[in-house]
Write an enzyme that holds these catalytic residues in place. Structure first.
Site, mmCIF file in Angstrom:
data_model
loop_
_atom_site.group_PDB
_atom_site.id
_atom_site.type_symbol
_atom_site.label_atom_id
_atom_site.label_comp_id
_atom_site.label_asym_id
_atom_site.label_seq_id
_atom_site.Cartn_x
_atom_site.Cartn_y
_atom_site.Cartn_z
ATOM 1 N N TRP A 71 -13.445 -19.877 10.215
ATOM 2 C CA TRP A 71 -12.336 -20.648 9.637
ATOM 3 C C TRP A 71 -12.236 -20.127 8.211
ATOM 4 C CZ3 TRP A 71 -11.236 -24.005 5.628
ATOM 5 C CH2 TRP A 71 -10.100 -24.813 5.782
ATOM 6 N N ARG A 125 -14.635 -25.223 16.094
ATOM 7 C CA ARG A 125 -15.074 -25.191 14.694
ATOM 8 C C ARG A 125 -14.138 -24.346 13.833
ATOM 9 N NH1 ARG A 125 -20.044 -27.660 12.731
ATOM 10 N NH2 ARG A 125 -19.758 -26.215 11.038
ATOM 11 N N GLU A 152 -1.029 -33.980 13.623
ATOM 12 C CA GLU A 152 -2.019 -32.911 13.723
ATOM 13 C C GLU A 152 -1.931 -32.116 15.025
ATOM 14 O OE1 GLU A 152 -6.170 -34.025 13.493
ATOM 15 O OE2 GLU A 152 -5.776 -35.919 14.481
ATOM 16 N N ASN A 174 -21.754 -19.982 7.038
ATOM 17 C CA ASN A 174 -20.771 -21.050 6.940
ATOM 18 C C ASN A 174 -20.867 -21.569 5.516
ATOM 19 O OD1 ASN A 174 -18.994 -23.055 7.496
ATOM 20 N ND2 ASN A 174 -20.330 -24.206 8.879
ATOM 21 N N GLY A 175 -19.771 -21.620 4.784
ATOM 22 C CA GLY A 175 -19.832 -22.104 3.404
ATOM 23 C C GLY A 175 -19.057 -21.184 2.476
HETATM 24 C C1 F6R Z 1 -8.391 -36.308 12.923
HETATM 25 C C2 F6R Z 1 -9.774 -35.944 12.684
HETATM 26 C C3 F6R Z 1 -10.222 -35.835 11.283
HETATM 27 C C4 F6R Z 1 -11.661 -36.372 11.139
HETATM 28 C C5 F6R Z 1 -12.180 -36.125 9.725
HETATM 29 C C6 F6R Z 1 -13.554 -36.730 9.508
HETATM 30 O O1 F6R Z 1 -8.129 -36.442 14.280
HETATM 31 O O2 F6R Z 1 -10.526 -35.727 13.592
HETATM 32 O O3 F6R Z 1 -9.356 -36.476 10.409
HETATM 33 O O4 F6R Z 1 -11.660 -37.725 11.445
HETATM 34 O O5 F6R Z 1 -12.224 -34.754 9.474
HETATM 35 O O6 F6R Z 1 -14.484 -36.216 10.403
HETATM 36 P P1 F6R Z 1 -15.876 -36.924 10.656
HETATM 37 O O7 F6R Z 1 -15.619 -38.227 11.308
HETATM 38 O O8 F6R Z 1 -16.636 -35.967 11.507
HETATM 39 O O9 F6R Z 1 -16.519 -37.127 9.311
#
Ligand code: F6R
Length: 614
Positions: free
Chosen positions: A74, A27, A494, A100-101
Site C-alpha cells: 500500500w 492489506r 467506501e 511495513n511503515g
Molecule cells: C470502514 C472501516 C474502517 C475501520 C477503521 C478502524 O469500513 O473498516 O473505517 O473501522 O480503519 O479500524 P480498526 O477497527 O481495525 O481500528
C-alpha cells in the site's frame, strides 16, 4: 498497511508465501512481490497491481526454495510500480527485505548512503534499510546484528523482515513501534511469519507476537527473540482459537457479503458465556475491572477510528443509559493532539477490530501516560491493542477480511452493551428488572438479526436497480441511531464510491436541506423510539421538497410505509438493541449498490484493512 509473509522449512516456500499473501490482499493491493533463495542466490519476482499479476509472473517465471518472504504493498513513498514493489535488494544482491511503515528520516539516510557509493533502484523510503544492513554486513556483522544496527538508525514505526544468501536458513524480523504486527507461527521443523494471523492460520495456530522494539531470528528449528539493544527475550506462545475455515470465503462471492450474512452467528459468539439470560448478570472476566476499580471511574473516553469510532458513538448512548457514566468519544487521530483531560478516574475504552490501527494505539498510549485505566474491545487476538490494555473484551467474531467492517461493528456494539450493563450492575445504576429485560432482548437478538438477513426479507435488488446511478445520498438518524446514519454513509461511500453524508436528522434544516431534490435519495432511520415523531416530520420535510425517502422502519409501521418511497424493515426490539438491527439494512444497501455498480467490494480503491500509518 502492507501485508508481510515469511516461511522457512522443508516445503516449497514461495508457494506457501504466495498463498499467505492471497489471504492478506486486503492489506494493500497496488503491487506485490516475493523473494526466495536458490543455489545460493536471491531470486525476486515483483509485479505492479493486484496479486493476480504476481501470480501470472510466477507462473511464467517460477522461483522456489525453502525460505521466502512476500509482500503486498500500500504505497506511501514512490508510486505503485514494479520497481517500487517489495522485496528490495541491496547492491550486492545478497540481502533482500520487506517492510511495513515509513522511514521518516529516509532522505538524509539515502543521501549519506549514496555518498558512500550505494546505488538505489527505487523511489521508496524502504530501500535505505536494506543498504544500511548491507553496510553492516560488509563490516562483518551477522544478518541479525547488521539488522539491529540498521534498525537503530531509522525513525518511524516499522515491521521488517530480512533474508540473506549468506545465512540461507535464517529470517530476521523486527517490530519498531506501531506499524502493524509481526507474528511468528510455530510449526514442526518449519516456521512462519506474518503481519496478520489469517495468512498462516492454515499451517499453525501456535503464535508468538513481537512487541515494540523486539526482533526475532528464525530458523526451521525455532525462533530466538531479542530486544533491539541485543538482550535475549523470553516470549510466550498464544494458541489462536480461530478456525482456518473462518478465514475462507466459502461459497460467497465476496468476504464482505459473507461477513454481513454471518452476523446472526457472530453475535451469538460475542454473547456466549458473558450474560446469564435468566438474571441478566454480566461477567466479563478478561476486562480486569473489579468493583473497586469501577467505583473509581468518574468518566469514560472512547477512542477509535472510522467504523469503530461510529460504534463508540452508539456505545455512548448504551453506556450512559445503563451505567450513568458520562462518555466522550474521540477519533484516535484527534485525541492525541489535543492534550486531552484524562486522569486516573477516567476509563479509556479503545475500540479496534484489528487492534493495530496506529492512531488508536497512539491515543491509548497518550491516555496511559496521563494515568487513565485502559480497556479495549478488540477482534484480533494477540494484537497490540489487546496487549497494551489493562483489560479487554474480545469481539469473538472470527477473522474479518472484507476491507469494509461489518460484523466487527455489530460485535463491538454487543460488547459495549455488555460493558454498559456490567458497569451499571457494579455501580448500582441498573435495576435487576432492567438487567433481565436487556438480557431477554439480547437472547432474541441473533434470531432477529437472522430474520433481517434472510433472503427476501427486504428488497435490496430493486433499490440497487433504481439508485445505482445516483451521485449523492444523505443518511439521517437521531439519538442512538444517528451514528447508524454515519455508518450507513461510510459503508456506501467506501465500497460504491457514491458520495454520501450522514447527518443528525434534526440538523437537516440547518443546512443539508438545501441539497434535497428529486435526484438525491435520503435514507432515514425512522424506528418507533423516543424520537419517532421527530423522524416522521423529517420525512415530511424531505417529501415536501420533492426528495426521495428510503426509510428504515419497524415491521408493520404503516405510517412510515405511507409516507416513504421505499421501506427497509427491521423487527422491534429493546431500544438499546435497535441500532444493531438497523445497521444491517445499511450494510446490505451499500453492498447491493456497489455490486450493481461493478465495484471491487473486497478491495475498494485506496483503502486497506489495517491502517498502520498516520
Ligand atoms: C470502514 C472501516 C474502517 C475501520 C477503521 C478502524 O469500513 O473498516 O473505517 O473501522 O480503519 O479500524 P480498526 O477497527 O481495525 O481500528
Amino acid at each position: 498497511m502492507c501485508g508481510i509473509v515469511g516461511y522457512v522449512g522443508p516445503r516449497e516456500a514461495t508457494t506457501i508465501v504466495f498463498e499467505g499473501l492471497r489471504r492478506l490482499e486486503y492489506r494493500g493491493y497496488d503491487s506485490a512481490g516475493v523473494a526466495t533463495l536458490r543455489g545460493g542466490r536471491i531470486l525476486v519476482r515483483r509485479a505492479e497491481g493486484k496479486l493476480s499479476n504476481l501470480e501470472h509472473l510466477l507462473a511464467d517465471q517460477p522461483i522456489n526454495g525453502h525460505i521466502a518472504i512476500g509482500h503486498t504493498r500500500w504505497a506511501t513513498h514512490g508510486a505503485p510500480s514494479q520497481r517500487n514493489a517489495h522485496p528490495h535488494t541491496d547492491c550486492t544482491g545478497e540481502i533482500t527485505l520487506i517492510q511495513n511503515g515509513i522511514v521518516e528520516n529516509f532522505l538524509s539516510l539515502r543521501q549519506a548512503l549514496q555518498a558512500e557509493g550505494h546505488v538505489f533502484s527505487s523511489e521508496t523510503d524502504t530501500e535505505v534499510i536494506v543498504h544500511l544492513v548491507e553496510k553492516y554486513v560488509a563490516q562483518g556483522c551477522s544478518l541479525a546484528e547488521a539488522g539491529r544496527r540498521a534498525f537503530a538508525q531509522i525513525k518511524g514505526a516499522h515491521a521488517i523482515v530480512l533474508l540473506s544468501s549468506r545465512e540461507p536458513d535464517t529470517l530476521v524480523a523486527a517490530r519498531l513501534g506501531n506499524a502493524g504486527g509481526v507474528t511468528v507461527g510455530l510449526g514442526e521443523g518449519e516456521m512462519f511469519l506474518a503481519s496478520d494471523i489469517p495468512a498462516i492460520l492454515e499451517h499453525t495456530r501456535r503464535m508468538i507476537f513481537l512487541e515494540d522494539r523486539q526482533m526475532a531470528v528464525i530458523t526451521p528449528t525455532g525462533p530466538q527473540f531479542f530486544s533491539l539493544d541485543g538482550q535475549a527475550v523470553e516470549k510466550s506462545v498464544t494458541e489462536i482459537p480461530w478456525d482456518p475455515i473462518s478465514a475462507a470465503k466459502g461459497t460467497y462471492r465476496h468476504f464482505m457479503q459473507k461477513e454481513i450474512y454471518e452476523q446472526a452467528r457472530s453475535i451469538t459468539d460475542t454473547l456466549r458465556g458473558r450474560i446469564d439470560f435468566e438474571t441478566g448478570v454480566v461477567t466479563l472476566d478478561e476486562l480486569n475491572l473489579p468493583p473497586k476499580a469501577v467505583s473509581q471511574i468518574k468518566e469514560m473516553v472512547t477512542v477509535a477510528c472510522g467504523t469503530s469510532a461510529y460504534s463508540g458513538l452508539v456505545g455512548k448512548f448504551m453506556i450512559e443509559a445503563l451505567a450513568r457514566v458520562p462518555v466522550e468519544v474521540d477519533y484516535g487521530s484527534e485525541f492525541r493532539y489535543r492534550d486531552p483531560i484524562v486522569d486516573q478516574h477516567t476509563l479509556v475504552l479503545a475500540i479496534t477490530q484489528s487492534g493495530e490501527t496506529v492512531d488508536t494505539l497512539a491515543a491509548m498510549e497518550e491516555a496511559r501516560q496521563k494515568g487513565a485505566r485502559l480497556v479495549s474491545i478488540v477482534n484480533v487476538i494477540g494484537s497490540m491493542a489487546q496487549r497494551i490494555s489493562d483489560g479487554v473484551i474480545l469481539m469473538h467474531t472470527g477473522p474479518e477480511i472484507g476491507v469494509a467492517s461489518t460484523k466487527a461493528f455489530s460485535a463491538s456494539l454487543v460488547d459495549q452493551l455488555l460493558l454498559g450493563a456490567y458497569l451499571g450492575q457494579a455501580r448500582g445504576t441498573l435495576a435487576d428488572q432492567d438487567s433481565r429485560s436487556l438480557a431477554q432482548a439480547l437472547a432474541e437478538l441473533p434470531e432477529l438479526a437472522g430474520r433481517v438477513l434472510q433472503d427476501g426479507y427486504n428488497d435490496y435488488e430493486t433499490l440497487a436497480h433504481d439508485f445505482h446511478d445516483r451521485e449523492h445520498f444523505l443518511f439521517l438518524g437521531r439519538g442512538i441511531n444517528y451514528p447508524i446514519a454515519l455508518e450507513g454513509a461510510l459503508k456506501l461511500k467506501e465500497i460504491s464510491y457514491i458520495h454520501a453524508e450522514g447527518y443528525p436528522a434534526g440538523e437537516m434544516k440547518h443546512g443539508p436541506i438545501a441539497l434535497i431534490d428529486e435526484s438525491m435519495p435520503v435514507v432515514t432511520i425512522a424506528v418507533q423510539d423516543n424520537v419517532y415523531d421527530k423522524m416522521i416530520s423529517q420525512i415530511e420535510q424531505v417529501k415536501a421538497r420533492g426528495g426521495i425517502v428510503i426509510a428504515v422502519a419497524h415491521e408493520g409501521d404503516q405510517v412510515v410505509r405511507d409516507k416513504a418511497d421505499y421501506v427497509l424493515t427491521i423487527p422491534r426490539s429493546h431500544p438499546l438493541i435497535t441500532p444493531i438491527l438497523a445497521v444491517l439494512p445499511m450494510q446490505l444497501l451499500a453492498y447491493y449498490l456497489a455490486v450493481r455498480r461493478g465495484c471491487d467490494i473486497d478491495q475498494p480503491r485506496n483503502l486497506a484493512k489495517s491502517v498502520t500509518v498516520e
